[in-house]
Write a protein that holds these residues in place. Sequence first.
Motif, PDB file in Angstrom:
ATOM      1  N   PRO A  19       0.850  -1.199   0.000  1.00 45.78           N
ATOM      2  CA  PRO A  19       0.000   0.000   0.000  1.00 45.78           C
ATOM      3  C   PRO A  19       0.882   1.244   0.000  1.00 45.78           C
ATOM      4  O   PRO A  19       2.079   1.176   0.304  1.00 45.78           O
ATOM      5  CB  PRO A  19      -0.772  -0.130   1.320  1.00 45.78           C
ATOM      6  CG  PRO A  19       0.114  -0.940   2.200  1.00 45.78           C
ATOM      7  CD  PRO A  19       0.864  -1.877   1.294  1.00 45.78           C
ATOM      8  N   GLU A  20       0.294   2.384  -0.333  1.00 45.32           N
ATOM      9  CA  GLU A  20       1.057   3.636  -0.320  1.00 45.32           C
ATOM     10  C   GLU A  20       1.448   4.036   1.102  1.00 45.32           C
ATOM     11  O   GLU A  20       2.518   4.575   1.325  1.00 45.32           O
ATOM     12  CB  GLU A  20       0.259   4.756  -0.977  1.00 45.32           C
ATOM     13  CG  GLU A  20       0.167   4.588  -2.484  1.00 45.32           C
ATOM     14  CD  GLU A  20      -0.485   5.773  -3.146  1.00 45.32           C
ATOM     15  OE1 GLU A  20      -0.398   6.899  -2.611  1.00 45.32           O
ATOM     16  OE2 GLU A  20      -1.082   5.571  -4.211  1.00 45.32           O
ATOM     17  N   GLU A  21       0.583   3.781   2.044  1.00 41.61           N
ATOM     18  CA  GLU A  21       0.824   4.062   3.460  1.00 41.61           C
ATOM     19  C   GLU A  21       0.595   2.776   4.248  1.00 41.61           C
ATOM     20  O   GLU A  21      -0.101   1.880   3.783  1.00 41.61           O
ATOM     21  CB  GLU A  21      -0.142   5.146   3.969  1.00 41.61           C
ATOM     22  CG  GLU A  21      -0.035   6.467   3.243  1.00 41.61           C
ATOM     23  CD  GLU A  21       1.292   7.164   3.470  1.00 41.61           C
ATOM     24  OE1 GLU A  21       1.859   7.025   4.577  1.00 41.61           O
ATOM     25  OE2 GLU A  21       1.776   7.845   2.547  1.00 41.61           O
ATOM     26  N   ASN A  22       1.173   2.696   5.442  1.00 39.60           N
ATOM     27  CA  ASN A  22       0.906   1.541   6.299  1.00 39.60           C
ATOM     28  C   ASN A  22      -0.595   1.457   6.558  1.00 39.60           C
ATOM     29  O   ASN A  22      -1.247   2.484   6.782  1.00 39.60           O
ATOM     30  CB  ASN A  22       1.642   1.665   7.630  1.00 39.60           C
ATOM     31  CG  ASN A  22       3.144   1.545   7.472  1.00 39.60           C
ATOM     32  OD1 ASN A  22       3.643   0.955   6.525  1.00 39.60           O
ATOM     33  ND2 ASN A  22       3.867   2.119   8.413  1.00 39.60           N
ATOM     34  N   VAL A  23      -1.133   0.246   6.537  1.00 34.64           N
ATOM     35  CA  VAL A  23      -2.561   0.029   6.769  1.00 34.64           C
ATOM     36  C   VAL A  23      -2.713  -0.719   8.093  1.00 34.64           C
ATOM     37  O   VAL A  23      -2.181  -1.817   8.258  1.00 34.64           O
ATOM     38  CB  VAL A  23      -3.199  -0.787   5.620  1.00 34.64           C
ATOM     39  CG1 VAL A  23      -4.654  -1.085   5.921  1.00 34.64           C
ATOM     40  CG2 VAL A  23      -3.050  -0.055   4.297  1.00 34.64           C
ATOM     41  N   TYR A  24      -3.453  -0.116   9.017  1.00 33.90           N
ATOM     42  CA  TYR A  24      -3.677  -0.679  10.343  1.00 33.90           C
ATOM     43  C   TYR A  24      -5.056  -1.326  10.376  1.00 33.90           C
ATOM     44  O   TYR A  24      -6.054  -0.679  10.083  1.00 33.90           O
ATOM     45  CB  TYR A  24      -3.580   0.420  11.407  1.00 33.90           C
ATOM     46  CG  TYR A  24      -2.203   1.032  11.476  1.00 33.90           C
ATOM     47  CD1 TYR A  24      -1.294   0.623  12.439  1.00 33.90           C
ATOM     48  CD2 TYR A  24      -1.796   1.997  10.556  1.00 33.90           C
ATOM     49  CE1 TYR A  24      -0.018   1.166  12.498  1.00 33.90           C
ATOM     50  CE2 TYR A  24      -0.525   2.542  10.608  1.00 33.90           C
ATOM     51  CZ  TYR A  24       0.357   2.119  11.574  1.00 33.90           C
ATOM     52  OH  TYR A  24       1.626   2.650  11.620  1.00 33.90           O
ATOM     53  N   SER A  25      -5.110  -2.596  10.750  1.00 33.22           N
ATOM     54  CA  SER A  25      -6.391  -3.299  10.776  1.00 33.22           C
ATOM     55  C   SER A  25      -7.240  -2.813  11.944  1.00 33.22           C
ATOM     56  O   SER A  25      -6.755  -2.171  12.875  1.00 33.22           O
ATOM     57  CB  SER A  25      -6.165  -4.809  10.936  1.00 33.22           C
ATOM     58  OG  SER A  25      -5.784  -5.122  12.275  1.00 33.22           O
ATOM     59  N   GLU A  42       6.167  -0.105   1.335  1.00 33.30           N
ATOM     60  CA  GLU A  42       7.478  -0.620   0.930  1.00 33.30           C
ATOM     61  C   GLU A  42       8.621  -0.034   1.761  1.00 33.30           C
ATOM     62  O   GLU A  42       9.535  -0.757   2.176  1.00 33.30           O
ATOM     63  CB  GLU A  42       7.723  -0.363  -0.555  1.00 33.30           C
ATOM     64  CG  GLU A  42       8.990  -1.013  -1.054  1.00 33.30           C
ATOM     65  CD  GLU A  42       9.163  -0.908  -2.562  1.00 33.30           C
ATOM     66  OE1 GLU A  42      10.288  -1.197  -3.015  1.00 33.30           O
ATOM     67  OE2 GLU A  42       8.205  -0.549  -3.274  1.00 33.30           O
ATOM     68  N   ALA A  43       8.575   1.248   2.049  1.00 32.64           N
ATOM     69  CA  ALA A  43       9.663   1.881   2.804  1.00 32.64           C
ATOM     70  C   ALA A  43       9.758   1.304   4.219  1.00 32.64           C
ATOM     71  O   ALA A  43      10.845   0.989   4.703  1.00 32.64           O
ATOM     72  CB  ALA A  43       9.459   3.389   2.864  1.00 32.64           C
ATOM     73  N   PRO A  86       5.577 -11.559   4.544  1.00 35.08           N
ATOM     74  CA  PRO A  86       6.560 -10.829   5.349  1.00 35.08           C
ATOM     75  C   PRO A  86       6.322  -9.323   5.406  1.00 35.08           C
ATOM     76  O   PRO A  86       6.987  -8.625   6.156  1.00 35.08           O
ATOM     77  CB  PRO A  86       7.879 -11.146   4.655  1.00 35.08           C
ATOM     78  CG  PRO A  86       7.505 -11.404   3.238  1.00 35.08           C
ATOM     79  CD  PRO A  86       6.160 -12.090   3.313  1.00 35.08           C
ATOM     80  N   HIS A  87       5.359  -8.821   4.649  1.00 35.70           N
ATOM     81  CA  HIS A  87       5.041  -7.390   4.676  1.00 35.70           C
ATOM     82  C   HIS A  87       3.915  -7.068   5.659  1.00 35.70           C
ATOM     83  O   HIS A  87       3.455  -5.940   5.736  1.00 35.70           O
ATOM     84  CB  HIS A  87       4.665  -6.920   3.265  1.00 35.70           C
ATOM     85  CG  HIS A  87       3.461  -7.596   2.709  1.00 35.70           C
ATOM     86  ND1 HIS A  87       3.401  -8.960   2.476  1.00 35.70           N
ATOM     87  CD2 HIS A  87       2.252  -7.107   2.348  1.00 35.70           C
ATOM     88  CE1 HIS A  87       2.217  -9.269   1.992  1.00 35.70           C
ATOM     89  NE2 HIS A  87       1.501  -8.155   1.912  1.00 35.70           N
ATOM     90  N   ILE A  88       3.487  -8.086   6.424  1.00 35.40           N
ATOM     91  CA  ILE A  88       2.433  -7.894   7.412  1.00 35.40           C
ATOM     92  C   ILE A  88       2.989  -8.200   8.801  1.00 35.40           C
ATOM     93  O   ILE A  88       3.558  -9.263   9.024  1.00 35.40           O
ATOM     94  CB  ILE A  88       1.215  -8.791   7.113  1.00 35.40           C
ATOM     95  CG1 ILE A  88       0.624  -8.425   5.741  1.00 35.40           C
ATOM     96  CG2 ILE A  88       0.168  -8.649   8.218  1.00 35.40           C
ATOM     97  CD1 ILE A  88      -0.530  -9.284   5.304  1.00 35.40           C
ATOM     98  N   LEU A  89       2.832  -7.250   9.714  1.00 34.77           N
ATOM     99  CA  LEU A  89       3.258  -7.441  11.099  1.00 34.77           C
ATOM    100  C   LEU A  89       2.045  -7.808  11.944  1.00 34.77           C
ATOM    101  O   LEU A  89       0.972  -7.205  11.800  1.00 34.77           O
ATOM    102  CB  LEU A  89       3.885  -6.163  11.653  1.00 34.77           C
ATOM    103  CG  LEU A  89       5.151  -5.676  10.955  1.00 34.77           C
ATOM    104  CD1 LEU A  89       5.605  -4.350  11.560  1.00 34.77           C
ATOM    105  CD2 LEU A  89       6.253  -6.708  11.073  1.00 34.77           C
ATOM    106  N   LEU A  90       2.212  -8.772  12.832  1.00 32.54           N
ATOM    107  CA  LEU A  90       1.137  -9.238  13.698  1.00 32.54           C
ATOM    108  C   LEU A  90       1.410  -8.778  15.129  1.00 32.54           C
ATOM    109  O   LEU A  90       2.485  -9.018  15.675  1.00 32.54           O
ATOM    110  CB  LEU A  90       1.042 -10.759  13.646  1.00 32.54           C
ATOM    111  CG  LEU A  90       0.817 -11.332  12.248  1.00 32.54           C
ATOM    112  CD1 LEU A  90       0.951 -12.846  12.264  1.00 32.54           C
ATOM    113  CD2 LEU A  90      -0.529 -10.923  11.701  1.00 32.54           C
TER     114      LEU A  90
END
Length: 110
Positions: A19-25, A42-43, A86-90
């Motif tokens: 995504p362009e910005e981090n997405v918080y669930s 990505e950054a 790996p682009h998703i943090l839990l």
Amino acid sequence: PVPPSFFFPVMMRMRIRFPEENVYSEKYQDDCYEYRHVIMNEATARKVWILTNFMSRLMPEKEWRAAGVNQQTRGWIHYEVHSPEPHILLFRRILPTDPAATAAVDCNRG
């Protein structure tokens, strides 16, 4: 540590769409914990992957905040690495105990 040149081929092979910005669930919970996940841009992902040697370990709060995951309150723990994504943090945090509860829930918090 993993060299930054390693990331582009990995991202191409995995076909990660950032995504362009981090997405918080939204938050979700079970009897013991409140959970949420963060889909990194990505950054942020590059910073996290360098810090963790491509997600080979969990991060303390100071590290994930420094990498750019900072739109959540204190108390969240990076508790698991899901290697297919790996682009998703839990994250999770312990639910407060309810003094009005009639039965104790065993959460193995020791």
